[in-house]
Structure formats: structure tokens, C-alpha cells
Design an enzyme around this catalytic site. Structure first.
Site, short mmCIF file in Angstrom:
data_model
loop_
_atom_site.label_atom_id
_atom_site.label_comp_id
_atom_site.label_asym_id
_atom_site.label_seq_id
_atom_site.Cartn_x
_atom_site.Cartn_y
_atom_site.Cartn_z
N VAL A 171 0.85 -1.20 0.00
CA VAL A 171 0.00 0.00 0.00
C VAL A 171 0.87 1.24 0.00
O VAL A 171 1.89 1.30 0.69
CB VAL A 171 -0.93 0.01 1.23
N LYS A 172 0.44 2.23 -0.78
CA LYS A 172 1.09 3.54 -0.80
C LYS A 172 0.18 4.52 -0.07
O LYS A 172 -1.00 4.65 -0.40
CB LYS A 172 1.33 4.00 -2.24
N THR A 173 0.74 5.24 0.90
CA THR A 173 -0.05 6.18 1.67
C THR A 173 0.79 7.39 2.02
O THR A 173 1.93 7.53 1.56
CB THR A 173 -0.63 5.51 2.93
#
Length: 265
Positions: A171-173
């Protein structure tokens, strides 16, 4: 997780360090000719040796990246809206078969938790995970944030956990205060987005704080290619992520590269 999928993911996240420096250059899919990316090939070429992967669209991949380049590709497969419209109204724009033809290491899309079209982006993530698993291709979910959304640990923790629950492999956050709480609540690797352009030292501090608090690396774009010395900046970011350099050590790498460039002008 099968061997092929694990192998592709290990090309992006170095198994020796469990970290990655991703270079995000997919901004044009909704922003058009973003500052610094007017000529993508020219911008990207000198940065490739210092990145662990490139995140971009199929159009830029085909038109601007040498097929002999060995860097792993994280292919943006969502879109359908521009900065002139509601960004959460995205859909899938590229099929998995196309990703296979392009020999990519992973595929990615944005999810808009709390956005007007939250449901369709989450269902698209589920569909993409099913297709990716079928062919052994990992999926990166990007927790896109609308203007009305707070970038705090409560919201980002919710978005990241939902992405992992639906099946995203990483996941990219965004980085925020209490980032370690987001890491604790997400059972898959997290990489941080660089976000808007910051002063170089601030961007390096953000990268340092993120990996110190459990991030598996960064996926930076504007904070690298909009820097006054992009190569020096990506070298500095890499030193923090892959070599555990301090902010001061990394900033010196950037500053020295900048000074050398100035001296040759």
C-alpha cells in the site's frame, strides 16, 4: 503467495533490506504535462540507476522508456478523470493481459476511501487483486486523498487496512503524525508518497521519519523530479532508505551534487 508473485514483489522491495525507493512518474494521467515531466523520457533517464522501480502509465512506458531498461515497472492501471473533474470517479483503464505483455513487476490503482466514488474504487481493487493473483502479479493500492479528507493516522489507518483486507499486496499512503499506528494496523508493506514539492531537507526528514517508524520505503515523484538537482535528491533519498543514512548525511549528498552541478555551469 505464489513464487511468481513473491519474485515480482522482491524485485521492488529489496529482500535484503525490506525497503524500496520507487520513483513515481505517473502524474500525467490526470494532471497532464506536470512541471518537471513535460518530457518524461528526459526526466526519467538519469534517475533510473538510483530507483528500485518506476511507477508510470503504459503510454509513457512505451513512448519514453528504453525496452532494454531492467528496472522493475509498477504500472498505473486506473484513471478516467482529470483535475477538471471529480478524481474519485476512477475506473480501470488497462487490463492485466496488457500488463503481462509489458512485463511489469506490479500493477497499481487508487482507492478513494470516504470519496464520492469510494465503492467503485474499492470494488475495482478487489477485481484487480483477483486478476493479479491469477497471473502472479502483485497489486499496489494507493490511498488517494481528496481535498476534504484529513491526512491523519485515523483516516489513513482506515484506508490502508481496508486496502490490505481487500487483498492489496502493498500500500502507498501518506506520512503523518503517529505513523507507527498505521503500520501496526496494516498487515502488508507500506510505502509513503512524497506528495507536493517540499524543501529538500523537509522531504528527506519525511523519508527518514517514515522508514524509522516502519515504512518499507518511499514512492516519491515531485520531491525528486521537481528538485533543483533531481539526481542528487534521489541519491540522498536512497541513502536514507537503503543505507540508513541520517538526514544530515543525506542532505550532504544532495548538497554536494548540487554544488558540482553549479560548478560545471
Amino acid at each position: 503467495m505464489d513464487w511468481g508473485l513473491q519474485n515480482r514483489l522482491s524485485r521492488i522491495i529489496n529482500p535484503k533490506t525490506n525497503r524500496t525507493v520507487m520513483l513515481a512518474v505517473d502524474h500525467g494521467y490526470f494532471q497532464g504535462p506536470t512541471t518537471g515531466l513535460q518530457q518524461p523520457g528526459k526526466t526519467i533517464k538519469p534517475l533510473i540507476p538510483y530507483a528500485d522501480s518506476l511507477m508510470l502509465t503504459r503510454g509513457v512506458l512505451r513512448a519514453c522508456i528504453d525496452p532494454g531498461t531492467e528496472i522493475p515497472i509498477v504500472l498505473r492501471v486506473s484513471g478516467g478523470t482529470s483535475i477538471l473533474k471529480e478524481l474519485s470517479n476512477e475506473g480501470l483503464t488497462t487490463c492485466v493481459e496488457e500488463a503481462i505483455r509489458l512485463n511489469v513487476a506490479a500493477i497499481t490503482l487508487s482507492i478513494f476511501v470516504g470519496g464520492e466514488y469510494e465503492r467503485q474504487t474499492l470494488l475495482a481493487l478487489g477485481q484487480l487483486v483477483d486478476e493479479g493473483n491469477k497471473y502472479g502479479i502483485p497489486v499496489l493500492a494507493v490511498t488517494a486523498v481528496g481535498r476534504e479528507m484529513a491526512r491523519d493516522a485515523r483516516y489513513l489507518g482506515l484506508a490502508c487496512r481496508i486496502a490490505a483486507e481487500i487483498g492489496a499486496h502493498f500500500v502507498k499512503t501518506y506520512y503523518c503524525e503517529d505513523f507507527e499506528k498505521i503500520v501496526e494496523g496494516c498487515p502488508v508493506p507500506l510505502v509513503i508518497a512524497g506528495g507536493k514539492k517540499l524543501p529538500e531537507r523537509e522531504a528527506l526528514e519525511m523519508a527518514y521519519n517514515a522508514v524509522s517508524r516502519g515504512a518499507s520505503g518511499v514512492d516519491m515523484g515531485r520531491n525528486i523530479f521537481q528538485s533543483d538537482h533531481p539526481v542528487g535528491m534521489i541519491k540522498a533519498v536512497r541513502a536514507i532508505v537503503q543505507k540508513n543514512a541520517s538526514v544530515e548525511e543525506a542532505y550532504k549528498i544532495y548538497d554536494d551534487a548540487k554544488d558540482k552541478k553549479t560548478a560545471t555551469v
